[in-house]
Enzyme design. Structure first.
Site, PDB file in Angstrom:
ATOM      1  N   CYS A 193       0.867  -1.185   0.000  1.00 38.16           N
ATOM      2  CA  CYS A 193       0.000   0.000   0.000  1.00 38.16           C
ATOM      3  C   CYS A 193       0.897   1.226   0.000  1.00 38.16           C
ATOM      4  O   CYS A 193       1.831   1.316   0.808  1.00 38.16           O
ATOM      5  CB  CYS A 193      -0.881  -0.017   1.241  1.00 38.16           C
ATOM      6  SG  CYS A 193      -1.771   1.525   1.513  1.00 38.16           S
ATOM      7  N   CYS A 221      -2.269  -1.306   8.920  1.00 41.79           N
ATOM      8  CA  CYS A 221      -2.181  -2.703   8.476  1.00 41.79           C
ATOM      9  C   CYS A 221      -0.762  -3.194   8.736  1.00 41.79           C
ATOM     10  O   CYS A 221       0.092  -3.165   7.855  1.00 41.79           O
ATOM     11  CB  CYS A 221      -2.513  -2.802   6.993  1.00 41.79           C
ATOM     12  SG  CYS A 221      -4.193  -2.345   6.619  1.00 41.79           S
ATOM     13  N   CYS A 246       0.204   5.882   6.939  1.00 39.60           N
ATOM     14  CA  CYS A 246      -0.735   5.061   7.724  1.00 39.60           C
ATOM     15  C   CYS A 246      -0.065   3.716   7.938  1.00 39.60           C
ATOM     16  O   CYS A 246       0.343   3.068   6.978  1.00 39.60           O
ATOM     17  CB  CYS A 246      -2.046   4.884   6.957  1.00 39.60           C
ATOM     18  SG  CYS A 246      -3.158   3.687   7.744  1.00 39.60           S
ATOM     19  N   CYS A 285     -13.417 -12.615  18.361  1.00 39.31           N
ATOM     20  CA  CYS A 285     -12.449 -11.813  17.589  1.00 39.31           C
ATOM     21  C   CYS A 285     -11.154 -11.666  18.369  1.00 39.31           C
ATOM     22  O   CYS A 285     -10.288 -10.876  17.991  1.00 39.31           O
ATOM     23  CB  CYS A 285     -13.044 -10.455  17.234  1.00 39.31           C
ATOM     24  SG  CYS A 285     -13.521  -9.484  18.672  1.00 39.31           S
ATOM     25  N   CYS A 339      -8.178   4.283   0.370  1.00 42.00           N
ATOM     26  CA  CYS A 339      -7.744   3.092   1.137  1.00 42.00           C
ATOM     27  C   CYS A 339      -8.271   1.815   0.468  1.00 42.00           C
ATOM     28  O   CYS A 339      -9.479   1.643   0.274  1.00 42.00           O
ATOM     29  CB  CYS A 339      -8.255   3.187   2.572  1.00 42.00           C
ATOM     30  SG  CYS A 339      -8.005   1.652   3.507  1.00 42.00           S
ATOM     31  N   GLU A 353     -28.875  -8.665  23.606  1.00 41.59           N
ATOM     32  CA  GLU A 353     -27.955  -7.657  23.082  1.00 41.59           C
ATOM     33  C   GLU A 353     -28.176  -6.371  23.864  1.00 41.59           C
ATOM     34  O   GLU A 353     -29.310  -6.020  24.178  1.00 41.59           O
ATOM     35  CB  GLU A 353     -28.253  -7.468  21.574  1.00 41.59           C
ATOM     36  CG  GLU A 353     -27.829  -6.183  20.941  1.00 41.59           C
ATOM     37  CD  GLU A 353     -26.324  -5.964  20.922  1.00 41.59           C
ATOM     38  OE1 GLU A 353     -25.553  -6.873  20.563  1.00 41.59           O
ATOM     39  OE2 GLU A 353     -25.916  -4.835  21.283  1.00 41.59           O
ATOM     40  N   ASN A 390     -20.918 -14.349  21.045  1.00 40.64           N
ATOM     41  CA  ASN A 390     -20.066 -13.597  20.114  1.00 40.64           C
ATOM     42  C   ASN A 390     -19.760 -12.241  20.765  1.00 40.64           C
ATOM     43  O   ASN A 390     -20.242 -11.209  20.331  1.00 40.64           O
ATOM     44  CB  ASN A 390     -20.807 -13.431  18.772  1.00 40.64           C
ATOM     45  CG  ASN A 390     -19.983 -12.734  17.697  1.00 40.64           C
ATOM     46  OD1 ASN A 390     -20.538 -12.132  16.781  1.00 40.64           O
ATOM     47  ND2 ASN A 390     -18.683 -12.793  17.781  1.00 40.64           N
TER      48      ASN A 390
HETATM   49  C1  LIG Z   1     -18.749  -8.778  18.227  1.00 40.36           C
HETATM   50  S1  LIG Z   1     -20.331  -7.998  18.241  1.00 40.36           S
HETATM   51  C2  LIG Z   1     -21.333  -9.345  17.707  1.00 40.36           C
HETATM   52  C3  LIG Z   1     -22.644  -8.966  17.106  1.00 40.36           C
HETATM   53  C4  LIG Z   1     -23.378 -10.061  16.330  1.00 40.36           C
HETATM   54  N1  LIG Z   1     -23.254 -11.366  16.920  1.00 40.36           N
HETATM   55  C5  LIG Z   1     -22.926 -10.066  14.895  1.00 40.36           C
HETATM   56  O1  LIG Z   1     -22.301 -11.030  14.451  1.00 40.36           O
HETATM   57  O2  LIG Z   1     -23.190  -9.074  14.195  1.00 40.36           O
HETATM   58  C6  LIG Z   1     -20.650  -7.863  19.938  1.00 40.36           C
HETATM   59  C7  LIG Z   1     -22.019  -7.305  20.272  1.00 40.36           C
HETATM   60  O3  LIG Z   1     -22.153  -7.350  21.682  1.00 40.36           O
HETATM   61  C8  LIG Z   1     -22.894  -6.220  22.102  1.00 40.36           C
HETATM   62  N2  LIG Z   1     -22.577  -6.067  23.549  1.00 40.36           N
HETATM   63  C9  LIG Z   1     -21.531  -5.436  24.111  1.00 40.36           C
HETATM   64  N3  LIG Z   1     -21.562  -5.583  25.440  1.00 40.36           N
HETATM   65  C10 LIG Z   1     -22.671  -6.325  25.729  1.00 40.36           C
HETATM   66  C11 LIG Z   1     -23.233  -6.812  26.919  1.00 40.36           C
HETATM   67  N4  LIG Z   1     -22.663  -6.555  28.103  1.00 40.36           N
HETATM   68  N5  LIG Z   1     -24.360  -7.549  26.850  1.00 40.36           N
HETATM   69  C12 LIG Z   1     -24.957  -7.793  25.663  1.00 40.36           C
HETATM   70  N6  LIG Z   1     -24.456  -7.351  24.480  1.00 40.36           N
HETATM   71  C13 LIG Z   1     -23.322  -6.621  24.511  1.00 40.36           C
HETATM   72  C14 LIG Z   1     -22.426  -5.126  21.186  1.00 40.36           C
HETATM   73  O4  LIG Z   1     -23.375  -4.074  21.143  1.00 40.36           O
HETATM   74  C15 LIG Z   1     -22.284  -5.878  19.862  1.00 40.36           C
HETATM   75  O5  LIG Z   1     -23.487  -5.828  19.128  1.00 40.36           O
END
Ligand SMILES: C[S@@+](CC[C@H](N)C(=O)[O-])C[C@H]1O[C@@H](n2cnc3c(N)ncnc32)[C@H](O)[C@@H]1O
Length: 387
Positions: free
Chosen positions: A19, A30, A27, A347, A100, A276, A320
Site C-alpha cells: 500500500c 495494516c 498510515c 475476535c 484506502c 444484546e 459472540n
Molecule cells: C462482536 S459484536 C457481535 C454482534 C453479532 N453477533 C454479529 O455477528 O453481528 C458484539 C455485540 O455485543 C454487544 N454487547 C456489548 N456488550 C454487551 C453486553 N454486556 N451484553 C450484551 N451485548 C453486549 C455489542 O453491542 C455488539 O453488538
C-alpha cells in the site's frame, strides 16, 4: 472528484500486499503489509491452535486480499477548502486515505464524492488541537446490494440546517445513499460517536441482503461485522454445526447485534432468543424476524445479567462477545449449567482461551479461523464446544 472510484492504495505485487500509504509511513494500521497473505493466514492459524486445544481444525476461511471492508470510519481533517478523510497524524493533522484499498470500490467512489460535497457545503472539519470546527468523522457502510448508510459525526447541531438543505445535492452525487444521519458527539475525547443520532432520510435502516438468503436490517448505532463475506461464512458455519446436532430445540444468541446468528438458526422446530445491549440493534433484529416470518425473541439487556436472572436453560448457546470475551460470570454459568453445546465466535483468541479455561466441562469439538481482518494480526475464530 473522479467519475469512478479512485484506484485502490493497496495491491498485491508478487504475492505480497503493498500500500502506498503504508510505504510512505502515512498510515501503518495494516501492520502485516509486506507479509505474503499465505504467511499471514498460516501464522493466524498457528496462533489460534496454540491457544485453543481443538481436535479438528476446519480449513481457514480467507476472503479477499483487498476491497473486503464494508465500512469506512474516516476522521475528518484538513481545511474547509480541502477536507481530508482518513486518520489524524501524531500532530493531529488530517491524513487523506479516501483511496484506502481495504474498502470496497463502492465505498471508495462514494468517499471521493462525499469529500467534494463536504467542501461545497462548507462543513468545517473539527480541529482537535484548537477544538474548533464541526465535522469529526464520516462513517460509511455499504450493503451487499451496493446501498449506503452515511453518518456524519458532528460536534454539535450547528450545521444541521445546512446539511439538510444540501441533502438533495448529496443524494444526486451519491445516488446509492439510502440512510443519512447526523451523530452528535460534543465531547473532546477520542470516541468515534455520541449518543444522539438524527436520521435525515425516510429510511432508518440499511438492508443487508446476505448470500445466505437472510436480509438483516442495520441501523446507525448497531454493530455489523466489517467483512461481509466472512460474516456470511460465520453464519453458515454456525448453521452447519447446529443442523448436525440432534435435539437442539432452543438456542440463545448472546451478544446478538442485529441478530445475525439468531436469525440464521431460527427455523421450524428451533426456538431462538437473542440478547444484546443495544436497544436499536434489538429493534432491528425483531423487525427482521417479522420480515422473515420466523419465531425469534430479542431482549435488550446485558448478556450476563440476563442469563444469571433467567432460570431457563437452552439446548445450545451462541456467544459472540466484544474483544474482552464473556468473562468469568457468564463462563461460570455456562460451565455449571446443563447447556449441551456452545458455539463461541471470538475476535480475540486470547480472551477466548481465558473463557474456555473457566468452562472445562465444555470441550472443543471443531474450530475454524476466519480472516475477518487481513493484513492485521486480528482474526475471528469459531469453536463448537460439547459437554
Ligand atoms: C462482536 S459484536 C457481535 C454482534 C453479532 N453477533 C454479529 O455477528 O453481528 C458484539 C455485540 O455485543 C454487544 N454487547 C456489548 N456488550 C454487551 C453486553 N454486556 N451484553 C450484551 N451485548 C453486549 C455489542 O453491542 C455488539 O453488538
Amino acid at each position: 472528484m473522479a467519475d469512478t472510484a479512485p484506484a485502490p492504495s493497496l495491491g498485491v505485487v508478487d504475492g505480497v500486499p503493498r500500500c502506498h500509504h503504508f510505504d510512505a509511513f502515512r498510515c501503518r494500521s495494516c501492520s502485516l503489509l509486506g507479509t505474503p497473505r499465505g504467511r499471514q493466514l498460516a501464522d493466524k492459524e498457528a496462533h489460534a491452535r496454540a491457544l485453543v486445544d481443538s481436535p479438528v481444525w476446519l480449513p481457514t476461511v480467507a476472503g479477499s486480499d483487498t476491497g473486503f471492508r464494508n465500512k469506512a470510519k474516516m476522521a475528518v481533517g484538513g481545511t474547509v477548502e480541502a477536507p481530508t478523510l482518513g486518520i489524524l497524524d501524531r500532530k493531529l493533522a488530517g491524513v487523506d486515505l479516501h483511496d484506502c484499498g481495504l474498502h470496497s470500490e463502492g465505498l471508495r467512489e462514494a468517499l471521493d464524492r462525499i469529500a467534494g460535497w463536504i467542501r461545497d457545503a462548507s462543513l468545517v472539519p473539527y480541529d482537535v488541537a484548537s477544538r474548533r470546527g464541526e465535522l469529526k468523522h464520516v462513517l460509511l457502510t455499504e450493503s451487499p446490494d451496493g446501498e449506503l448508510m452515511l453518518r456524519l459525526v458532528l460536534r454539535s447541531t450547528a450545521l444541521e440546517a445546512r446539511v439538510r438543505s444540501r441533502l438533495p445535492a448529496l443524494r444526486e452525487s451519491v445516488p446509492a445513499l439510502r440512510v443519512v444521519t447526523l451523530n452528535v458527539q460534543p465531547e473532546h475525547k477520542a470516541v468515534l460517536e455520541g449518543e444522539r443520532e438524527i436520521v435525515l432520510t425516510d429510511d432508518h435502516t440499511l438492508p443487508m441482503r446476505l448470500a445466505t438468503g437472510v436480509t438483516l436490517r442495520l441501523g446507525p448505532r448497531s454493530f455489523f461485522p466489517t467483512n461481509t463475506v466472512v460474516a456470511e461464512a460465520l453464519s453458515d458455519q454456525a448453521l452447519a454445526w447446529v443442523q448436525d446436532l440432534p435435539d437442539v430445540r432452543t438456542v440463545w444468541d448472546l451478544y446478538c447485534g442485529v441478530g445475525g446468528f439468531a436469525l440464521h438458526l431460527a427455523g421450524p422446530g428451533r426456538e431462538v432468543l437473542g440478547v444484546e445491549v443495544s436497544p436499536d440493534a434489538v429493534a432491528a433484529a425483531t423487525a427482521t424476524a417479522s420480515d422473515l416470518g420466523v419465531v425469534a425473541d430479542f431482549v435488550a439487556a446485558d448478556a450476563t445479567t440476563y442469563v444469571l436472572a433467567s432460570g431457563d436453560v437452552p439446548d445450545l448457546v451462541v456467544v459472540n462477545p466484544p474483544r474482552r470475551g464473556v468473562g468469568p460470570d457468564l463462563a461460570g454459568w455456562l460451565e455449571a449449567s446443563a447447556v449441551g453445546h456452545v458455539v463461541y465466535s471470538s475476535c480475540n483468541a486470547e480472551s477466548l482461551a481465558r473463557d474456555l479455561a473457566l468452562m472445562p466441562s465444555l470441550r472443543p469439538v471443531e474450530a475454524r479461523v476466519l480472516d475477518m481482518f487481513p493484513h492485521t494480526t486480528h482474526y475471528e475464530v469459531m469453536v463448537l464446544l460439547a459437554r
